[in-house]
Enzyme design. Structure first.
Site, PDB file in Angstrom:
ATOM      1  N   HIS A   1       0.834  -1.206   0.000  1.00 51.25           N
ATOM      2  CA  HIS A   1       0.000   0.000   0.000  1.00 51.25           C
ATOM      3  C   HIS A   1       0.871   1.259   0.000  1.00 51.25           C
ATOM      4  O   HIS A   1       0.574   2.238   0.695  1.00 51.25           O
ATOM      5  CB  HIS A   1      -0.938   0.007   1.212  1.00 51.25           C
ATOM      6  CG  HIS A   1      -2.047  -0.993   1.128  1.00 51.25           C
ATOM      7  ND1 HIS A   1      -3.208  -0.770   0.407  1.00 51.25           N
ATOM      8  CD2 HIS A   1      -2.175  -2.233   1.661  1.00 51.25           C
ATOM      9  CE1 HIS A   1      -4.003  -1.828   0.508  1.00 51.25           C
ATOM     10  NE2 HIS A   1      -3.394  -2.734   1.258  1.00 51.25           N
TER      11      HIS A   1
ATOM     12  N   ASP B   1      -0.867  -5.039   5.961  1.00 48.19           N
ATOM     13  CA  ASP B   1      -1.866  -5.882   5.294  1.00 48.19           C
ATOM     14  C   ASP B   1      -1.610  -5.952   3.792  1.00 48.19           C
ATOM     15  O   ASP B   1      -0.965  -5.077   3.224  1.00 48.19           O
ATOM     16  CB  ASP B   1      -3.269  -5.335   5.548  1.00 48.19           C
ATOM     17  CG  ASP B   1      -3.455  -3.931   4.997  1.00 48.19           C
ATOM     18  OD1 ASP B   1      -2.522  -3.118   5.134  1.00 48.19           O
ATOM     19  OD2 ASP B   1      -4.525  -3.643   4.439  1.00 48.19           O
ATOM     20  N   GLU B   2      -2.135  -6.984   3.170  1.00 44.50           N
ATOM     21  CA  GLU B   2      -2.181  -7.111   1.706  1.00 44.50           C
ATOM     22  C   GLU B   2      -0.843  -6.816   1.035  1.00 44.50           C
ATOM     23  O   GLU B   2      -0.784  -6.199  -0.022  1.00 44.50           O
ATOM     24  CB  GLU B   2      -3.294  -6.219   1.134  1.00 44.50           C
ATOM     25  CG  GLU B   2      -4.673  -6.640   1.621  1.00 44.50           C
ATOM     26  CD  GLU B   2      -5.792  -5.718   1.186  1.00 44.50           C
ATOM     27  OE1 GLU B   2      -6.892  -6.209   0.898  1.00 44.50           O
ATOM     28  OE2 GLU B   2      -5.579  -4.484   1.161  1.00 44.50           O
ATOM     29  N   ALA B   3       0.236  -7.291   1.661  1.00 42.28           N
ATOM     30  CA  ALA B   3       1.580  -7.102   1.100  1.00 42.28           C
ATOM     31  C   ALA B   3       1.868  -8.231   0.114  1.00 42.28           C
ATOM     32  O   ALA B   3       2.847  -8.982   0.251  1.00 42.28           O
ATOM     33  CB  ALA B   3       2.611  -7.052   2.219  1.00 42.28           C
ATOM     34  N   HIS B   4       1.016  -8.340  -0.904  1.00 40.78           N
ATOM     35  CA  HIS B   4       1.087  -9.472  -1.828  1.00 40.78           C
ATOM     36  C   HIS B   4       2.318  -9.414  -2.728  1.00 40.78           C
ATOM     37  O   HIS B   4       2.698 -10.434  -3.316  1.00 40.78           O
ATOM     38  CB  HIS B   4      -0.180  -9.521  -2.697  1.00 40.78           C
ATOM     39  CG  HIS B   4      -1.450  -9.557  -1.916  1.00 40.78           C
ATOM     40  ND1 HIS B   4      -1.586 -10.292  -0.756  1.00 40.78           N
ATOM     41  CD2 HIS B   4      -2.660  -8.951  -2.123  1.00 40.78           C
ATOM     42  CE1 HIS B   4      -2.814 -10.138  -0.279  1.00 40.78           C
ATOM     43  NE2 HIS B   4      -3.474  -9.325  -1.077  1.00 40.78           N
TER      44      HIS B   4
END
Length: 541
Positions: free
Chosen positions: A283, A346-349
């Site tokens: 993000h 979060d959401e550290a894809h």
């Protein structure tokens, strides 16, 4: 009690019939007809019929009535108590039309605000409210408790008290005693100012709305792919360039340090602590676009105005990444008096698991170096949470057992939990398929679903003692105005606030929805446009 109420209603109807008969008889004799009946007085709100539900309510005795002669007395005349008294006077004066002088002189009458350091049973945020014929007295051990007691007093008064023009009373507070203190010490609301930017006055408006329901944390999501919203002197392009746009490509914005400090001060005056979030390592497109050196390939990506997630990452192996993080945390900590800094996670894809663990191992000590405690989204538990850190759970009821077990294991090892399950307390989720605002990736979240869960046993395997509180999170992909905020937060936010404040024993949907319905006229008076859920028996009109 119900039988007594029925008897009173029968008596009232009988008296009304007799009066009508008498009036007709007088008219038949040629006397002047009676003048129009005065408007009905608003009923006295039963003691404790407020949101959040108080811990203990003992109704009884004569109601107290605020009149033109009422003073607001500050017992143990302290600066903070006087500020709370002034706040209360500012609420009450426009609608009542009364002077309501704030005075430090003693007396047994009026509205009495008492700070009593010996009332340790009330804790840091609890209060006692006693209402009777001559006075209504709010006693607290600490100023925060006094402020929360004032919110209860507001809700005990007719909804018209919230209007900014003079209204017709009477202004009565039902007789009896309330003793109240919170279930959890962390009762938060998150506002995403990154996807769409909200100015200082818009944030202040939301703070005032949160304060009415005894919320004590404001989590500000200050950075994301779409925008960086806080000035950092050592990296100025973060705000000037990274903050220049928002979702949809409109003009963005950012807070100067003075503006951020103003938000922090205003929140503190309402007894909310600001928890700033810099989301990382994912993000981060707004930061990556602002400084090419933060990218592994040294090439800055373009600014992003869409709503996809998981495509950006800080370059974990570059030393400059940690210079950047150190500078940002140092400057943010210096203007944040609260205990916490939220580091996202979060959401550290686009970050490998090994890199994610290495990154968190380096970043968490930086937060500690500047005297703050880490908060991270629950993916932090896939690394090694620092001692004292809080993990914020945002999964769903249907999140995999493996992921839930990972969070529970961290909780068993001492990591505190803040619960904000997306299919319960993400207030940007649509109410139903017809809701124009919001998203639905976590499902539709009606009012009952948002309220009807128990933080103490929500996450299997997590000790109840690990749960520090709850949060109502408002993401802003589709939210761009204060009216949008109001419509999505109300009526769900008060229920989440109640989960954080009220004892488990008070939790009952059928009782709650009646108390919630009574808030509708108050929101009307405050200019809060809310979703009129069919699950709630709102007053007619």
């Amino acid at each position: 009690m119900r039988q007594q109420q029925k008897q009173r209603r029968r008596t009232s109807r009988l008296l009304g019939s007799l009066l009508l008969v008498a009036a007709a008889g007088v008219s038949a004799l040629g006397a002047a007809p009676p003048s129009a009946a005065p408007a009905a007085e608003p009923p006295v709100t039963p003691l404790g019929q407020v949101v959040p539900a108080p811990a203990s309510v003992t109704p009884g005795g004569t109601a107290y009535e605020i009149t033109a002669k009422t003073p607001i007395r500050v017992e143990q005349d302290s600066a903070e108590a006087r500020q709370i008294a002034a706040y209360l006077a500012d609420v009450l004066r426009p609608s009542t039309g009364y002077r309501l002088p704030v005075t430090g002189s003693g007396g047994d009458d009026g509205i009495r605000l008492e700070l009593n350091g010996k009332a340790t049973d009330l804790g840091a945020e609890g209060y006692r409210l006693v209402s009777g014929r001559g006075a209504v007295t709010i006693t607290a051990n600490k100023p925060a408790g006094l402020f929360h007691g004032v919110q209860t007093l507001r809700q005990q008064l007719p909804a018209a008290v919230e209007k900014n023009t003079t209204q017709t009373g009477p202004w009565r507070v039902a007789g009896g005693t309330i003793e109240d203190s919170p279930r959890y010490g962390y009762r938060s609301a998150m506002l995403d100012v990154s996807r769409h930017f909200f100015g200082v006055d818009q944030v202040k408006r939301y703070i005032d709305e949160l304060a009415l329901y005894k919320v004590n944390k404001l989590h500000l999501h200050l950075s994301d792919d779409q925008g960086w919203r806080i000035a950092i002197d050592s990296w100025p392009k973060l705000a000037t360039y990274g903050g220049s746009t928002q979702v949809g490509g409109g003009q963005g914005g950012s807070y100067t340090k003075d503006q951020y400090k103003e938000i922090v001060r205003y929140a503190a005056s309402r007894y909310l602590e600001v928890v700033p979030e810099i989301d990382m390592p994912g993000h981060t497109n707004a930061a990556l676009a602002s400084y090419a050196d933060l990218n592994c390939d040294g090439v800055a990506p373009p600014l992003y105005t869409g709503t996809n997630v998981g495509f950006s990452s800080l370059c974990v192996n570059k030393p400059v990444t940690y210079d950047f993080v150190d500078d940002v945390i140092r400057e943010l900590a210096a203007m944040t008096p609260g205990k916490y800094i939220h580091i996202g996670g979060d959401e550290a894809h686009s970050t490998s698991h090994a890199d994610y663990v290495a990154f968190m191992d380096k970043v968490q000590p930086i937060v500690a170096k500047y005297g703050k405690t880490v908060v991270g989204w629950h993916q932090l538990t896939g690394a090694t949470p620092a001692k004292g850190a809080l993990a914020q759970y945002w999964g769903l009821d249907g999140t995999s057992a493996t992921e839930k077990a990972q969070v529970a294991a961290a909780a068993q090892n001492g990591t505190g939990l803040v619960l904000s399950p997306a299919d319960r307390s993400y207030v940007d989720m649509k109410y139903n398929r017809d809701t124009k605002l919001g998203l639905s990736w976590a499902g539709y979240v009606e009012v009952q679903r948002s309220y009807d869960w128990n933080p103490g046993n929500y996450l299997p395997g997590a000790p109840a003692s690990a749960v520090q509180g709850v949060e109502a999170a408002l993401w802003a992909e589709t939210i761009s105005t204060s009216s949008d905020i109001d419509y999505m937060a109300f009526p769900r936010l008060p229920g989440i606030a109640e989960l954080g404040w009220s004892p488990e024993s008070t939790h009952d949907w059928d009782a709650y929805k009646v108390r919630l319905a009574a808030q509708g006229p108050r929101w009307d008076a405050l200019g809060i446009g809310y979703y009129r859920s069919p699950q709630v028996p709102w007053p007619a009109g």
